[in-house]
Design an enzyme around this catalytic site. Sequence first.
Site, mmCIF file in Angstrom:
data_model
loop_
_atom_site.group_PDB
_atom_site.id
_atom_site.type_symbol
_atom_site.label_atom_id
_atom_site.label_comp_id
_atom_site.label_asym_id
_atom_site.label_seq_id
_atom_site.Cartn_x
_atom_site.Cartn_y
_atom_site.Cartn_z
ATOM 1 N N ASP A 278 -9.602 4.451 2.167
ATOM 2 C CA ASP A 278 -9.185 5.853 2.077
ATOM 3 C C ASP A 278 -9.513 6.472 0.722
ATOM 4 O O ASP A 278 -9.657 5.766 -0.270
ATOM 5 C CB ASP A 278 -7.659 5.966 2.269
ATOM 6 C CG ASP A 278 -7.253 5.789 3.727
ATOM 7 O OD1 ASP A 278 -8.099 5.370 4.539
ATOM 8 O OD2 ASP A 278 -6.079 6.056 4.025
ATOM 9 N N ASP A 279 -9.566 7.791 0.704
ATOM 10 C CA ASP A 279 -9.586 8.640 -0.518
ATOM 11 C C ASP A 279 -10.956 8.812 -1.186
ATOM 12 O O ASP A 279 -11.074 9.549 -2.153
ATOM 13 C CB ASP A 279 -8.588 8.178 -1.595
ATOM 14 C CG ASP A 279 -7.145 8.162 -1.116
ATOM 15 O OD1 ASP A 279 -6.883 8.756 -0.055
ATOM 16 O OD2 ASP A 279 -6.304 7.554 -1.784
ATOM 17 N N HIS A 329 -10.177 12.313 6.292
ATOM 18 C CA HIS A 329 -8.917 12.123 5.557
ATOM 19 C C HIS A 329 -8.480 13.442 4.904
ATOM 20 O O HIS A 329 -7.871 13.429 3.845
ATOM 21 C CB HIS A 329 -9.110 11.017 4.516
ATOM 22 C CG HIS A 329 -7.832 10.474 3.930
ATOM 23 N ND1 HIS A 329 -6.683 10.285 4.660
ATOM 24 C CD2 HIS A 329 -7.522 10.080 2.668
ATOM 25 C CE1 HIS A 329 -5.736 9.788 3.873
ATOM 26 N NE2 HIS A 329 -6.215 9.670 2.652
ATOM 27 N N HIS A 333 -6.438 16.255 0.419
ATOM 28 C CA HIS A 333 -5.286 15.361 0.365
ATOM 29 C C HIS A 333 -3.944 16.037 0.075
ATOM 30 O O HIS A 333 -3.199 15.603 -0.818
ATOM 31 C CB HIS A 333 -5.560 14.279 -0.692
ATOM 32 C CG HIS A 333 -4.971 12.930 -0.362
ATOM 33 N ND1 HIS A 333 -3.676 12.597 -0.680
ATOM 34 C CD2 HIS A 333 -5.493 11.843 0.243
ATOM 35 C CE1 HIS A 333 -3.443 11.348 -0.290
ATOM 36 N NE2 HIS A 333 -4.532 10.871 0.280
ATOM 37 N N HIS A 419 -8.199 1.305 -0.665
ATOM 38 C CA HIS A 419 -8.558 2.597 -1.272
ATOM 39 C C HIS A 419 -9.821 2.469 -2.120
ATOM 40 O O HIS A 419 -9.905 1.604 -2.970
ATOM 41 C CB HIS A 419 -7.394 3.111 -2.129
ATOM 42 C CG HIS A 419 -6.198 3.491 -1.319
ATOM 43 N ND1 HIS A 419 -5.179 2.618 -1.052
ATOM 44 C CD2 HIS A 419 -5.887 4.650 -0.694
ATOM 45 C CE1 HIS A 419 -4.277 3.237 -0.289
ATOM 46 N NE2 HIS A 419 -4.686 4.463 -0.060
HETATM 47 ZN ZN ZN Z 1 -5.051 8.944 1.028
#
Ligand code: ZN
Length: 452
Positions: A278-279, A329, A333, A419
């Site tokens: 993620d991210d 995603h 955020h 991540h």
């Molecule tokens: Zn995230």
Amino acid sequence: MRQPIMYISIISLVLLAACSFLASANGTTVSQEVKEYSEYDLDMKSEILEFEEYHITIHYPETPNTQINQTIIDYVNQIKSKFKQESYQAMQVMKSHSSHELHVDFEVLHESEQYFVIHFDETMDVGYPDISKSRTIMNFKKENGQRLETEDLFNQEVDYLQALADLTNEKLEEEFGKEINQNSFLEKATAPLPSNYQNVAINSGGVTIFFRDGVQPEEISLKMDNINEFLHPEITVVENEALHEATPSIEGLKSININGEDVKRPHGENKKIALTFDDGPHPQKTLDILEVLERYDAKGTFFMLGKRVSYYPETAQEVVTEGHEIGNHTWNHPCLTRLSKDEVVRQIQATKEIIQHVTGEETTRVRLPFGENLSAPYYGTMEIVPWDVSVETWRKENPRQIADTFISEINDGDIVLLHDLEGSTPEVLDMILASLSYEGYEFVTLSQLEEK
Ligand code: ZN
């Protein structure tokens, strides 16, 4: 400059096509006289922190100028500590346990040979009914990295605040009619006070004044001809010299339909796990992760932030080229719980669109920020992907310990959360894949996990 690269290149293609058409029509060669500026090669930094009491997402640019970077870092640290303080105070007052959120994003408003101008958008939610929204404009002189505040932009020998107020009201009347100046809220917001003119941004033809939050319109632009006589003698804004005005933002992307399928996920029989990241994308960390995955013939799924994809399109493309999947995603955020339905839809759609634009891949899966998985408001039809086990690289333990804890928790068919932004992920991943390959695990994409 990373972010607008593809947009600029599309425009240049059109220009080139037009030029070659002209050249052949005239039978001569058109020599292009394009002024060359040393444009900033920007990096986008993202800090994403998830604690029980609060969530922090801060995106900010990193320029080649260390002085500018230091000013931005100081600002980031300042806003973080302000948030923590307010969050703590609110907790004392309200005794509430809802999670608080700080969300900061940026946009490059203007860049020329001399100036670099950023707009920071700040949202602070500490559980009060009104979520606090604010902005900070930073004008920088590229020459020395100095930040120019409003008083540095204008001539101290004239009453520039009065001039700004007069010109602003004139412009408002011109654009919105006489009635607008009978609005007492707006009248207060444009009065000649320093606090009303904190956010003045240099643009290519003059300045843009951003009003404080809640005021409509949000901003107004004043032309050079009008403000020239009030500007500080050292401030020179040359018309049309901008390299670009604003980078692609979520609003700038046109909407598309979400056509996802709801797919059920059976647990596989052949000891499979799906690694998800993620991210990202991150220009270095993601590539390090790809290298580790390749070594173990492992495939994974990367849940990317749309805004980071716009900064690092090559990295997103590399992920696809290496045979991995990309998921959605959101754009930048935020906690979706505080957004309107329209804003949520835009977060997902803009991300879907940029991923498709950059990689040609259509995303059918989404992971919502901050583990707000199935409870968060989500209005699309894409599959929301939760996770079974997370690799907690954000804990400052040593990589071996993190890897061992994780290995003891993993089961066949699990979806694993990692991540891309975090420092030790490639190292921990290497240890995990070494152990689990030995135990006969296969590492697959979400699509492959769902097969059979
Ligand atoms: Zn995230």
